[in-house]
Design a protein around this motif. Sequence first.
Motif, PDB file in Angstrom:
ATOM      1  N   ASP A  93      35.621 -17.085 -30.592  1.00  0.00           N
ATOM      2  CA  ASP A  93      36.403 -18.132 -31.256  1.00  0.00           C
ATOM      3  C   ASP A  93      37.577 -17.513 -32.012  1.00  0.00           C
ATOM      4  OD1 ASP A  93      34.466 -19.891 -30.342  1.00  0.00           O
ATOM      5  OD2 ASP A  93      33.466 -20.080 -32.285  1.00  0.00           O
ATOM      6  N   LEU A  94      37.291 -16.488 -32.774  1.00  0.00           N
ATOM      7  CA  LEU A  94      38.325 -15.820 -33.562  1.00  0.00           C
ATOM      8  C   LEU A  94      39.374 -15.167 -32.666  1.00  0.00           C
ATOM      9  CD1 LEU A  94      39.310 -15.101 -36.369  1.00  0.00           C
ATOM     10  CD2 LEU A  94      37.839 -13.084 -36.296  1.00  0.00           C
ATOM     11  N   GLY A  95      38.935 -14.526 -31.591  1.00  0.00           N
ATOM     12  CA  GLY A  95      39.876 -13.898 -30.654  1.00  0.00           C
ATOM     13  C   GLY A  95      40.812 -14.906 -30.017  1.00  0.00           C
ATOM     14  N   CYS A  96      40.261 -16.051 -29.637  1.00  0.00           N
ATOM     15  CA  CYS A  96      41.098 -17.110 -29.067  1.00  0.00           C
ATOM     16  C   CYS A  96      42.108 -17.603 -30.100  1.00  0.00           C
ATOM     17  CB  CYS A  96      40.241 -18.269 -28.588  1.00  0.00           C
ATOM     18  SG  CYS A  96      39.291 -17.930 -27.104  1.00  0.00           S
ATOM     19  N   GLY A  97      41.659 -17.773 -31.326  1.00  0.00           N
ATOM     20  CA  GLY A  97      42.550 -18.239 -32.387  1.00  0.00           C
ATOM     21  C   GLY A  97      43.665 -17.259 -32.680  1.00  0.00           C
ATOM     22  N   VAL A  98      43.352 -15.979 -32.714  1.00  0.00           N
ATOM     23  CA  VAL A  98      44.378 -14.951 -32.972  1.00  0.00           C
ATOM     24  C   VAL A  98      45.397 -14.936 -31.843  1.00  0.00           C
ATOM     25  CG1 VAL A  98      44.749 -12.451 -33.124  1.00  0.00           C
ATOM     26  CG2 VAL A  98      42.943 -13.521 -34.474  1.00  0.00           C
ATOM     27  N   GLY A  99      44.926 -14.967 -30.599  1.00  0.00           N
ATOM     28  CA  GLY A  99      45.847 -14.981 -29.453  1.00  0.00           C
ATOM     29  C   GLY A  99      46.753 -16.196 -29.459  1.00  0.00           C
ATOM     30  N   GLU A 100      46.178 -17.345 -29.778  1.00  0.00           N
ATOM     31  CA  GLU A 100      46.968 -18.582 -29.834  1.00  0.00           C
ATOM     32  C   GLU A 100      48.042 -18.486 -30.912  1.00  0.00           C
ATOM     33  OE1 GLU A 100      48.037 -22.575 -31.218  1.00  0.00           O
ATOM     34  OE2 GLU A 100      46.781 -21.188 -32.328  1.00  0.00           O
ATOM     35  N   GLN A 101      47.702 -17.911 -32.042  1.00  0.00           N
ATOM     36  CA  GLN A 101      48.673 -17.775 -33.127  1.00  0.00           C
ATOM     37  C   GLN A 101      49.779 -16.780 -32.774  1.00  0.00           C
ATOM     38  OE1 GLN A 101      48.976 -19.478 -36.275  1.00  0.00           O
ATOM     39  NE2 GLN A 101      47.800 -20.792 -34.911  1.00  0.00           N
ATOM     40  N   LEU A 102      49.439 -15.703 -32.100  1.00  0.00           N
ATOM     41  CA  LEU A 102      50.457 -14.717 -31.702  1.00  0.00           C
ATOM     42  C   LEU A 102      51.453 -15.319 -30.712  1.00  0.00           C
ATOM     43  CD1 LEU A 102      48.304 -11.476 -31.384  1.00  0.00           C
ATOM     44  CD2 LEU A 102      50.007 -12.018 -33.149  1.00  0.00           C
ATOM     45  N   ILE A 103      50.949 -16.021 -29.713  1.00  0.00           N
ATOM     46  CA  ILE A 103      51.835 -16.691 -28.765  1.00  0.00           C
ATOM     47  C   ILE A 103      52.617 -17.788 -29.484  1.00  0.00           C
ATOM     48  CG2 ILE A 103      51.876 -18.195 -26.737  1.00  0.00           C
ATOM     49  CD1 ILE A 103      49.545 -16.501 -25.652  1.00  0.00           C
ATOM     50  N   GLY A 104      51.957 -18.440 -30.422  1.00  0.00           N
ATOM     51  CA  GLY A 104      52.587 -19.511 -31.176  1.00  0.00           C
ATOM     52  C   GLY A 104      53.782 -19.081 -32.007  1.00  0.00           C
ATOM     53  N   LEU A 105      53.837 -17.812 -32.388  1.00  0.00           N
ATOM     54  CA  LEU A 105      54.998 -17.321 -33.142  1.00  0.00           C
ATOM     55  C   LEU A 105      56.298 -17.623 -32.399  1.00  0.00           C
ATOM     56  CD1 LEU A 105      53.715 -13.848 -34.380  1.00  0.00           C
ATOM     57  CD2 LEU A 105      54.136 -15.882 -35.776  1.00  0.00           C
ATOM     58  N   PHE A 106      56.269 -17.482 -31.100  1.00  0.00           N
ATOM     59  CA  PHE A 106      57.461 -17.722 -30.284  1.00  0.00           C
ATOM     60  C   PHE A 106      57.571 -19.186 -29.865  1.00  0.00           C
ATOM     61  CE2 PHE A 106      56.005 -13.373 -29.654  1.00  0.00           C
ATOM     62  CZ  PHE A 106      57.117 -12.682 -30.119  1.00  0.00           C
ATOM     63  N   ALA A 107      56.448 -19.771 -29.503  1.00  0.00           N
ATOM     64  CA  ALA A 107      56.455 -21.150 -29.019  1.00  0.00           C
ATOM     65  C   ALA A 107      56.878 -22.133 -30.108  1.00  0.00           C
ATOM     66  CB  ALA A 107      55.079 -21.519 -28.464  1.00  0.00           C
ATOM     67  N   LYS A 108      56.484 -21.891 -31.337  1.00  0.00           N
ATOM     68  CA  LYS A 108      56.810 -22.818 -32.425  1.00  0.00           C
ATOM     69  C   LYS A 108      58.318 -22.922 -32.642  1.00  0.00           C
ATOM     70  CE  LYS A 108      52.483 -22.494 -35.005  1.00  0.00           C
ATOM     71  NZ  LYS A 108      51.680 -21.682 -34.126  1.00  0.00           N
ATOM     72  N   ILE A 109      59.010 -21.821 -32.552  1.00  0.00           N
ATOM     73  CA  ILE A 109      60.474 -21.837 -32.707  1.00  0.00           C
ATOM     74  C   ILE A 109      61.096 -22.724 -31.630  1.00  0.00           C
ATOM     75  CG2 ILE A 109      62.558 -20.417 -32.564  1.00  0.00           C
ATOM     76  CD1 ILE A 109      60.792 -18.121 -33.766  1.00  0.00           C
ATOM     77  N   PHE A 110      60.646 -22.550 -30.410  1.00  0.00           N
ATOM     78  CA  PHE A 110      61.135 -23.347 -29.291  1.00  0.00           C
ATOM     79  C   PHE A 110      60.845 -24.825 -29.502  1.00  0.00           C
ATOM     80  CE2 PHE A 110      59.955 -25.352 -25.221  1.00  0.00           C
ATOM     81  CZ  PHE A 110      61.180 -25.316 -24.574  1.00  0.00           C
ATOM     82  N   LYS A 111      59.588 -25.151 -29.869  1.00  0.00           N
ATOM     83  CA  LYS A 111      59.180 -26.551 -30.034  1.00  0.00           C
ATOM     84  C   LYS A 111      59.966 -27.236 -31.149  1.00  0.00           C
ATOM     85  CE  LYS A 111      54.726 -25.728 -30.501  1.00  0.00           C
ATOM     86  NZ  LYS A 111      53.258 -25.878 -30.566  1.00  0.00           N
TER      87      LYS A 111
END
Length: 166
Positions: free
Chosen positions: A7-25
């Motif tokens: 669960d934690l690993g999935c959350g960390v990965g999602e947040q790392l990818i989210g650093l870039f995706a959030k700017i775009f969104k």
Amino acid sequence: LNDAVVDLGCGVGEQLIGLFAKIFKIAIFTAVSESFGVFTWDTGEALTWVVGFIGVDFFFYWYHRFSHRVNFAWATHVVHHQSEDYNFAVALRQPWFTQFYSWVFYLPLAILGLPAMVYVISFSFNLLYQFLLHTRLVSTLGPLEWFMNTPSHHRVHHGIEEKYLY
């Protein structure tokens, strides 16, 4: 423990990818809202925030339903449903790649002209609320059960019977 680590690993990965995706969104939402927004909303008015909070929850529902009905979306979302436990840690088990298409579901709010700041803050609170949905501690939320996703609804949703998965 094994489930919690995943669960934690999935959350960390999602947040790392989210650093870039959030700017775009946020950039897309802002551009659509400012260029094509039908209404002008005052961030000092309560109605603006009510529309933001309820609108984000409403469109999250449709994004989530899409994630269960359309194969490519289910392929990314299914990781969230693969835990054998149901607890707060499961809320961290987030798919990494849904953020590349989930933003499309919130564009109607941008077309309504909702300010990006209201969208971002409403989305952030909704995300915290999604975390709280993964609990057995809350029984029901009274009248909110009539029109919002609640912990009691979400417990059924995470069940294993096929009729509750949609």
